[in-house]
Design an enzyme around this catalytic site. Structure first.
Site, PDB file in Angstrom:
ATOM      1  N   GLU A  81      -4.987  -2.281  14.132  1.00 32.64           N
ATOM      2  CA  GLU A  81      -5.572  -1.293  12.893  1.00 32.64           C
ATOM      3  C   GLU A  81      -6.996  -1.109  13.610  1.00 32.64           C
ATOM      4  O   GLU A  81      -7.789  -1.595  14.035  1.00 32.64           O
ATOM      5  CB  GLU A  81      -5.920  -2.042  11.719  1.00 32.64           C
ATOM      6  N   TRP A 105      -5.107   3.443  11.980  1.00 31.32           N
ATOM      7  CA  TRP A 105      -4.852   2.945  10.486  1.00 31.32           C
ATOM      8  C   TRP A 105      -5.489   4.428   9.682  1.00 31.32           C
ATOM      9  O   TRP A 105      -6.457   4.639   9.868  1.00 31.32           O
ATOM     10  CB  TRP A 105      -5.707   1.867  10.003  1.00 31.32           C
ATOM     11  N   GLU A 156      -5.342   1.689  -1.374  1.00 30.32           N
ATOM     12  CA  GLU A 156      -6.360   0.778  -0.700  1.00 30.32           C
ATOM     13  C   GLU A 156      -6.864  -0.376  -1.127  1.00 30.32           C
ATOM     14  O   GLU A 156      -8.156  -0.464  -1.435  1.00 30.32           O
ATOM     15  CB  GLU A 156      -7.538   1.935  -0.095  1.00 30.32           C
ATOM     16  N   TRP A 157      -6.029  -1.091  -1.641  1.00 25.61           N
ATOM     17  CA  TRP A 157      -6.274  -2.393  -2.283  1.00 25.61           C
ATOM     18  C   TRP A 157      -7.196  -2.347  -3.568  1.00 25.61           C
ATOM     19  O   TRP A 157      -6.967  -1.258  -4.379  1.00 25.61           O
ATOM     20  CB  TRP A 157      -7.005  -3.528  -1.381  1.00 25.61           C
ATOM     21  N   ASN A 216      -1.524 -11.111   8.305  1.00 23.40           N
ATOM     22  CA  ASN A 216      -2.693 -10.238   8.376  1.00 23.40           C
ATOM     23  C   ASN A 216      -4.029 -10.654   7.526  1.00 23.40           C
ATOM     24  O   ASN A 216      -3.978 -10.987   6.416  1.00 23.40           O
ATOM     25  CB  ASN A 216      -2.287  -8.702   7.790  1.00 23.40           C
ATOM     26  N   GLU A 217      -4.947 -10.447   8.693  1.00 21.86           N
ATOM     27  CA  GLU A 217      -6.326 -11.213   8.171  1.00 21.86           C
ATOM     28  C   GLU A 217      -6.349 -12.133   7.128  1.00 21.86           C
ATOM     29  O   GLU A 217      -6.894 -12.065   6.094  1.00 21.86           O
ATOM     30  CB  GLU A 217      -6.920  -9.930   7.408  1.00 21.86           C
ATOM     31  N   GLN A 274       0.708  -1.359   0.019  1.00 17.81           N
ATOM     32  CA  GLN A 274      -0.011   0.025  -0.030  1.00 17.81           C
ATOM     33  C   GLN A 274       0.976   1.310  -0.097  1.00 17.81           C
ATOM     34  O   GLN A 274       0.489   2.417  -0.399  1.00 17.81           O
ATOM     35  CB  GLN A 274      -0.923  -0.034   1.295  1.00 17.81           C
ATOM     36  N   HIS A 300       1.331  -9.646   4.549  1.00 23.72           N
ATOM     37  CA  HIS A 300      -0.098  -8.573   4.342  1.00 23.72           C
ATOM     38  C   HIS A 300      -0.410  -8.658   3.005  1.00 23.72           C
ATOM     39  O   HIS A 300      -0.323  -7.771   2.135  1.00 23.72           O
ATOM     40  CB  HIS A 300       0.533  -7.268   4.573  1.00 23.72           C
TER      41      HIS A 300
END
Length: 442
Positions: free
Chosen positions: A343, A386, A393-394, A173-174, A45, A129
């Site tokens: 975040e 965050w 942003e993806w 991450n996630e 990012q 990530h």
């Protein structure tokens, strides 16, 4: 250690009426003396240099450069030059394996870590990530069980190379987002659309990957490096349609188990998936005339390897929801699990420097974290906003801005300007909480 990822929310502000004895009044007080404050970013990012200095391709490089098929808003990419708190796997190992080590990438992260430490900033490093090396994706990616072994190699290399200075590691991450958005609906890299099968295979590999990396650090590095390590999970707080209906309350809890429990239950409880997941997916698989459940099975040795690690959540909906999720975590996983919120933030679309909405958001959400500690007895030890700066942003490209600092993406030098929220957050940290007659309370 529980790493708690809380909603990066887009302009949704509402305060609910007090339910089930919730205290909805603003709470004045301070956080614990050693409470950790920070801000967060991620490699793809903010780093840019997607094909520079020997870096290999990753799945987001490939995903975003496929123009004209709607992967990312306005066909934008992450080709900017910025700093972040995660390590790009393919910048270190271009092919995803130890076969090729990119010395330029190692130098970059060494310089970054050293610069942070020179300024008195503690680096918190995420190993993965979402940016899997493309070379591994071409071998099946997270659908290939061997990727968990490759991740273990990468993690060990990072611990060996940076662990003398990095004392706070996050493995993944996630993984829910990687599994669902990347391997079921295909909205995020690697853009695979599944049929209720690949999502569980990817998640299975990710859970084992976390376990492998965690055990490596525990066995080989923890005693001499004295660091901590965890995983970041995300979850949306599920609200019962009728809080007085047992059926609705059960449905909300089941939904939470299918997102948060999916990853937290194996790590914290018994090394296996929640019973409700195994039962529902198993029965549905039988109805589909499948010979075995679409939910993979952990071996007994894998359960032992997975059990007793760390987790985190993403909390959504309202300010009070973050406190409810922290309490749910304490009740579900036990009171002895320390929690770090890695975040939490809110976006805008116009890039205003006078971001009063962000101050409003942080004021209420952070106050609910304080309530969870002081009124709920929860062991929350840190909070990271965050994000440090506006970034890619993806799949939404640059159309959403979460930054405490404004970034001018039209200027090749990407100058950064502090927003109004920087002053608020700085004063909040300086006061270590909410004090009467201080300007950090709105």
């Amino acid at each position: 250690m529980l790493l708690l990822e809380v909603l990066k929310q887009e302009l949704v502000f509402c305060r609910t009426n007090a339910v089930n004895g919730d205290n909805d009044e603003f709470y004045h007080g301070k956080f614990p003396e050693n409470f950790v404050w920070g801000a967060a970013t991620a490699s793809y990012q903010v780093e840019g240099g997607w094909n520079a200095d020997g870096k290999g391709l990753n799945i987001w490089d490939v995903f975003t450069h496929k123009k004209g098929i709607g992967h990312v808003v306005n066909d934008e990419t992450g080709d900017v030059n910025h700093y972040r708190f995660s390590i790009s796997w393919s910048r270190i190992l271009p092919k995803g394996t130890l076969e090729v080590i990119n010395k330029n990438g190692v130098v970059y992260y060494n310089n970054l870590i050293n610069a942070l430490m020179k300024e008195g900033i503690t680096p918190i490093v995420t190993l993965y990530h979402w940016d899997l090396p493309q070379a591994l994706q071409e071998e099946g990616g997270w659908l290939n069980n061997s990727t968990s072994d490759r991740f273990a190699e990468f993690a060990r290399f990072c611990f060996q190379t940076f662990g003398d200075r990095v004392k706070f590691w996050i493995t993944l991450n996630e993984p829910y987002v990687v599994s669902y958005h990347g391997h079921e609906i295909g909205a995020m890299a690697p853009g695979i659309k599944g049929n209720g099968d690949k999502i569980y295979i990817a998640a299975h590999t990710l859970i084992k990957s976390h376990a492998n990396a965690y055990r490596i650090y525990e066995r080989e590095f923890k005693n001499k490096q004295n660091g901590i390590i965890g995983i970041t999970l995300n979850v949306h707080w599920q609200v019962a349609k009728n809080p007085f209906s047992p059926a609705d309350v059960k449905a909300a809890d089941t939904a939470t188990q299918f997102q948060y429990g999916w990853f937290a239950h194996p790590v914290f409880i018994n090394g296996d998936y929640p019973e409700v997941m195994k039962w529902k997916i198993g029965n549905k698989s039988k109805e589909q005339d499948l010979t075995e459940s679409r939910l993979p099975v952990f071996t007994e040795n894998e359960k032992l390897n997975i059990r007793g690690k760390s987790g985190s959540t993403w909390l959504k909906v309202t300010p009070t929801a973050i406190r409810k999720m922290i309490k749910w975590t304490k009740d579900y996983l036990g009171p002895n699990v320390p929690i770090y919120i890695t975040e939490n933030g809110v976006s805008d679309r116009n890039g205003t420097l006078q971001d009063s909405h962000r101050i409003y958001y942080y004021n209420l959400y952070i106050n609910e974290v304080l309530k969870a500690i002081r009124l709920g007895g929860c062991d929350v030890r840190g909070y990271m906003a965050w994000s440090l700066m506006d970034n890619f942003e993806w799949a939404r490209g640059y159309s959403e801005r979460f930054g405490l600092h404004y970034v001018d993406f039209n200027d090749p030098k990407r100058p950064r300007t502090p927003k109004k929220s920087v002053d608020f957050y700085s004063k909040l940290i300086s006061n270590n909480g909410f004090v009467h007659n201080k300007s950090n309370v709105i």
